[in-house]
Motif scaffolding. Structure first.
Motif, mmCIF file in Angstrom:
data_model
loop_
_atom_site.group_PDB
_atom_site.id
_atom_site.type_symbol
_atom_site.label_atom_id
_atom_site.label_comp_id
_atom_site.label_asym_id
_atom_site.label_seq_id
_atom_site.Cartn_x
_atom_site.Cartn_y
_atom_site.Cartn_z
ATOM 1 N N VAL A 436 32.279 19.112 8.680
ATOM 2 C CA VAL A 436 33.486 18.495 8.154
ATOM 3 C C VAL A 436 33.548 18.798 6.677
ATOM 4 C CG1 VAL A 436 34.605 16.296 7.633
ATOM 5 C CG2 VAL A 436 33.586 16.671 9.884
ATOM 6 N N THR A 437 34.693 19.279 6.208
ATOM 7 C CA THR A 437 34.817 19.639 4.794
ATOM 8 C C THR A 437 35.988 18.889 4.161
ATOM 9 O OG1 THR A 437 36.180 21.549 5.368
ATOM 10 C CG2 THR A 437 33.821 21.919 5.113
ATOM 11 N N PRO A 438 35.747 18.217 3.024
ATOM 12 C CA PRO A 438 36.849 17.572 2.311
ATOM 13 C C PRO A 438 37.554 18.559 1.389
ATOM 14 C CG PRO A 438 34.775 17.043 1.245
ATOM 15 C CD PRO A 438 34.439 17.915 2.425
ATOM 16 N N ALA A 439 38.857 18.397 1.222
ATOM 17 C CA ALA A 439 39.624 19.278 0.336
ATOM 18 C C ALA A 439 40.841 18.510 -0.183
ATOM 19 C CB ALA A 439 40.058 20.542 1.075
ATOM 20 N N PRO A 440 41.206 18.710 -1.460
ATOM 21 C CA PRO A 440 40.494 19.546 -2.438
ATOM 22 C C PRO A 440 39.231 18.848 -2.952
ATOM 23 C CG PRO A 440 42.351 18.457 -3.466
ATOM 24 C CD PRO A 440 42.449 18.113 -2.010
ATOM 25 N N ASN A 441 38.240 19.625 -3.284
ATOM 26 C CA ASN A 441 36.976 19.103 -3.800
ATOM 27 C C ASN A 441 36.518 19.996 -4.950
ATOM 28 O OD1 ASN A 441 34.649 17.654 -4.128
ATOM 29 N ND2 ASN A 441 33.619 18.490 -2.304
ATOM 30 N N PRO A 442 36.628 19.505 -6.204
ATOM 31 C CA PRO A 442 36.900 18.113 -6.598
ATOM 32 C C PRO A 442 38.352 17.720 -6.382
ATOM 33 C CG PRO A 442 36.745 19.505 -8.530
ATOM 34 C CD PRO A 442 36.330 20.365 -7.365
ATOM 35 N N PHE A 443 38.533 16.402 -6.227
ATOM 36 C CA PHE A 443 39.854 15.835 -6.012
ATOM 37 C C PHE A 443 40.430 15.392 -7.350
ATOM 38 C CE2 PHE A 443 42.475 12.027 -5.492
ATOM 39 C CZ PHE A 443 43.432 12.475 -4.600
ATOM 40 N N SER A 444 41.655 15.863 -7.639
ATOM 41 C CA SER A 444 42.352 15.460 -8.855
ATOM 42 C C SER A 444 43.655 14.795 -8.463
ATOM 43 C CB SER A 444 42.637 16.674 -9.749
ATOM 44 O OG SER A 444 43.428 16.303 -10.848
ATOM 45 N N ALA A 445 43.809 13.526 -8.832
ATOM 46 C CA ALA A 445 44.987 12.776 -8.418
ATOM 47 C C ALA A 445 46.262 13.389 -8.976
ATOM 48 C CB ALA A 445 44.872 11.326 -8.866
ATOM 49 N N GLY A 446 46.155 14.096 -10.095
ATOM 50 C CA GLY A 446 47.340 14.714 -10.661
ATOM 51 C C GLY A 446 47.842 15.893 -9.857
ATOM 52 N N ASP A 447 46.947 16.516 -9.077
ATOM 53 C CA ASP A 447 47.319 17.704 -8.301
ATOM 54 C C ASP A 447 47.542 17.409 -6.826
ATOM 55 O OD1 ASP A 447 47.016 19.196 -10.621
ATOM 56 O OD2 ASP A 447 44.885 19.565 -10.229
ATOM 57 N N SER A 448 46.922 16.357 -6.323
ATOM 58 C CA SER A 448 46.943 16.095 -4.890
ATOM 59 C C SER A 448 47.266 14.630 -4.624
ATOM 60 C CB SER A 448 45.581 16.427 -4.256
ATOM 61 O OG SER A 448 45.198 17.749 -4.552
ATOM 62 N N ARG A 449 48.020 14.412 -3.553
ATOM 63 C CA ARG A 449 48.338 13.046 -3.161
ATOM 64 C C ARG A 449 47.317 12.481 -2.196
ATOM 65 N NH1 ARG A 449 54.389 13.757 -1.203
ATOM 66 N NH2 ARG A 449 53.451 15.678 -0.421
ATOM 67 N N VAL A 450 46.701 13.352 -1.376
ATOM 68 C CA VAL A 450 45.730 12.893 -0.388
ATOM 69 C C VAL A 450 44.505 13.800 -0.406
ATOM 70 C CG1 VAL A 450 47.462 11.866 1.143
ATOM 71 C CG2 VAL A 450 46.805 14.260 1.451
ATOM 72 N N LEU A 451 43.409 13.230 0.030
ATOM 73 C CA LEU A 451 42.186 13.999 0.249
ATOM 74 C C LEU A 451 42.090 14.261 1.742
ATOM 75 C CD1 LEU A 451 39.540 15.130 -0.990
ATOM 76 C CD2 LEU A 451 38.483 12.929 -0.491
ATOM 77 N N ASP A 452 42.015 15.524 2.124
ATOM 78 C CA ASP A 452 41.974 15.915 3.532
ATOM 79 C C ASP A 452 40.538 16.187 3.964
ATOM 80 O OD1 ASP A 452 44.705 15.789 3.822
ATOM 81 O OD2 ASP A 452 45.031 17.910 3.398
ATOM 82 N N PHE A 453 40.179 15.632 5.127
ATOM 83 C CA PHE A 453 38.902 15.971 5.745
ATOM 84 C C PHE A 453 39.196 16.891 6.925
ATOM 85 C CE2 PHE A 453 38.101 12.071 3.488
ATOM 86 C CZ PHE A 453 36.843 12.255 2.939
ATOM 87 N N HIS A 454 38.773 18.148 6.798
ATOM 88 C CA HIS A 454 39.059 19.153 7.824
ATOM 89 C C HIS A 454 37.969 19.104 8.896
ATOM 90 C CE1 HIS A 454 42.301 21.310 5.596
ATOM 91 N NE2 HIS A 454 41.735 20.652 4.600
ATOM 92 N N ILE A 455 38.411 18.880 10.135
ATOM 93 C CA ILE A 455 37.494 18.699 11.252
ATOM 94 C C ILE A 455 37.681 19.853 12.222
ATOM 95 C CG2 ILE A 455 36.730 17.111 13.059
ATOM 96 C CD1 ILE A 455 38.364 14.919 11.583
ATOM 97 N N PRO A 456 36.690 20.752 12.382
ATOM 98 C CA PRO A 456 36.820 21.872 13.332
ATOM 99 C C PRO A 456 36.794 21.373 14.773
ATOM 100 C CG PRO A 456 35.136 22.309 11.677
ATOM 101 C CD PRO A 456 35.457 20.854 11.601
#
Length: 531
Positions: A436-456
């Motif tokens: 499982v990979t989180p993206a974007p990482n690092p997370f910047s609130a100014g660039d992204s509204r949500v943190l996505d966890f990608h599940i294969p």
């Protein structure tokens, strides 16, 4: 080996199947005169409609009229065209014509206030027009919005309209006041389309699907649109008529036939749920600059998506309806039928599906791979030109070169078409979670509204629980996450988190540990936040 959707129906089957809210067997009711009259007269091919179009459905003389708020109602007080309320048995109540008109006045004014107020659509009533006319008489349809005088010289052309409605809604799927409510919501939205934004001859399908969707926005408890999506063509009941989206997903989205476009209200339901109901309004606001499908693409672009991406995701959702549907997608998805698919294919090395579908449509192919199920969705995404049939070959093999893609179940697939940029496929095959990979990482609130966890994982997990730990292993957040498909990678699910703690406060800068529990299996890692 060529495979195709093999459902065949007769007009007799269509007319003798289906049930209304009372369980009575019945065909779907004629919803709106717009589709029928434009199609039958050939006027759907004209961007400008003649003023004489209003004549066939306009009563010349009425016995009475009343002004209630923004609307003027014209009606008879005696005779077969006089309006009437219905009693508990569905029979007309003698002498109740004024009560019916009172109800129509309250309902139409409430619809007007909502659509041009809270929902933000432009008012179609023109300066100096006076009250908006509603004609009440014994009608074939629930209602009709009839274009009359052209407004200015804009392109696309805009029109002052009037609305015809039935005088009692006695024999419709949604009888009595329920029928009046959805008709007011549907037809006045047509008035907005004609009067505020304009008529392109290609857009009848969008006018109808969005007006049928609007019924459910305004009166979500009526659900009249059910008859067009599950009426006599519910596969769970072994009934397959020739039209309706769940029976004919291979029928072009951009084509109207007087019925299927109403069933496409589910596209509005999808957009409302996946993005925002405001996307439909923005699409109509952009219609003066181009046809509906392009306007919808631009409106979705404002949400970081596109028509292509939304159409594919919508097609995935439509393959997961029925009694066991995930209500995190369509809230009413368990009330919808299952999508009609081609016959089951037993995979053998070298199998090929050869078929034809319309442009801007999809087909569904279930495949058995050594006892494991796989679903293949083939989508023709071309939106330009008139809807037309197009052929494709979908090849499956035990191995392949770089022109193939390898699925998680080990087979190789490719789509053979002359215009590959207009096509796409989505395959759902059994998969094992590798990481499982989180993206974007690092997370910047100014660039992204949500943190996505990608599940294969190609099948939708039934449970995803996120736990986030901070400095000293203090628990920052714990709770369930919603999951969607990652259309850029057909074998990945995405769990979304707003990067806020259990008190809805944004996370501060730092490094965090996450534990993502997917159907009981834990996956651990780290991500950082930068502010």
């Amino acid at each position: 080996m060529a495979m195709a959707i093999t459902t065949t129906f007769s007009e007799e089957a269509i007319q003798s199947s289906g049930s209304g809210p009372d369980g009575a067997v019945r065909p779907p009711d004629p919803k709106c005169g717009l589709s029928y009259r434009l199609g039958e007269s050939g006027l759907a091919g004209k961007d400008q409609l003649p003023a004489t179009m209003a004549a066939p459905a306009t009563r010349a003389v009425f016995q009475s009229e009343r002004v209630i708020g923004t609307f003027r109602f014209l009606y008879d007080t005696v005779g077969s065209d006089a309006p009437a309320m219905l009693d508990g048995t569905g029979a007309r109540i003698p002498g109740s014509h004024e009560q019916f008109v009172d109800s129509a006045g309250a309902i139409f004014n409430a619809v007007y206030a909502l659509q041009t107020g809270a929902l933000g659509y432009a008012d179609p009533v023109q300066p100096g027009q006076g009250e908006y006319d509603v004609y009440i008489f014994n009608n074939v349809y629930y209602g009709e919005t009839v274009p009359g005088t052209r407004i200015g010289t804009t392109t696309p052309a805009r029109y002052i309209t009037h609305i015809n409605i039935d005088n009692d809604f006695q024999y419709f799927y949604s009888a009595g006041m329920a029928g009046l409510r959805v008709t007011a919501a549907h037809e006045f939205f047509h008035a907005i389309q004609f009067g505020s934004y304009g008529y392109w001859n290609t857009d009848v399908y969008f006018m109808e699907l969005s007006s049928t969707w609007m019924e459910d926005v305004v009166y979500g408890d009526v659900n009249d649109y059910y008859q067009y999506i599950r009426g006599p063509w519910d596969p769970d009941r072994g009934l397959y008529p020739a039209r309706g989206h769940f029976a004919r997903p291979d029928f072009s989205l951009l084509k109207s036939d007087g019925l299927t476009e109403y069933s496409r209200a589910i596209l509005g339901k999808f957009i409302e749920r996946r993005y925002s109901p405001d996307v439909i309004r923005r699409s109509w606001e952009m219609v003066p600059d181009g046809i509906a499908v392009d306007a919808l693409d631009r409106a979705l672009g404002e949400r970081g998506s596109s028509f292509r991406e939304a159409f594919l995701q919508w097609s995935v959702w439509n393959g997961r309806t029925g009694p066991g549907a995930d209500t995190a997608e369509y809230t009413e998805g368990r009330e919808y039928p299952r999508i009609v698919t081609a016959p089951l294919i037993d995979y053998v090395s070298g199998r090929t599906i050869a078929d034809t579908i319309y442009t801007t449509s999809v087909s569904y192919y279930p495949v058995n791979v050594a006892g494991n199920p796989m679903s293949v969705i083939v989508a023709n995404l071309r939106t330009s030109g008139s809807p037309s049939l197009a052929s494709f070959r979908y090849e499956m093999a035990d191995g392949g070169d770089q022109s193939f893609k390898k699925l998680s179940n080990g087979i190789y697939v490719r789509l053979d078409v002359p215009d590959p940029s207009n096509w796409s496929t989505v395959e759902t095959a059994p998969a094992i979670i590798a990481s499982v990979t989180p993206a974007p990482n690092p997370f910047s609130a100014g660039d992204s509204r949500v943190l996505d966890f990608h599940i294969p994982m190609t099948t939708r997990p039934s449970s995803v629980i996120l736990t986030v730990l901070g400095v000293g292993m203090a628990r920052i957040f714990q709770g369930p996450l919603g999951v969607r498909d990652d259309l850029s990678s057909p074998f990945v699910q995405v769990a979304e988190w707003d990067a806020r703690d259990s008190f809805s406060r944004p996370l501060s800068s730092g490094v965090y540990i996450y534990v993502l529990t997917v159907d009981g299996a834990e996956h651990t890692g780290k991500f950082s936040v930068v502010r």
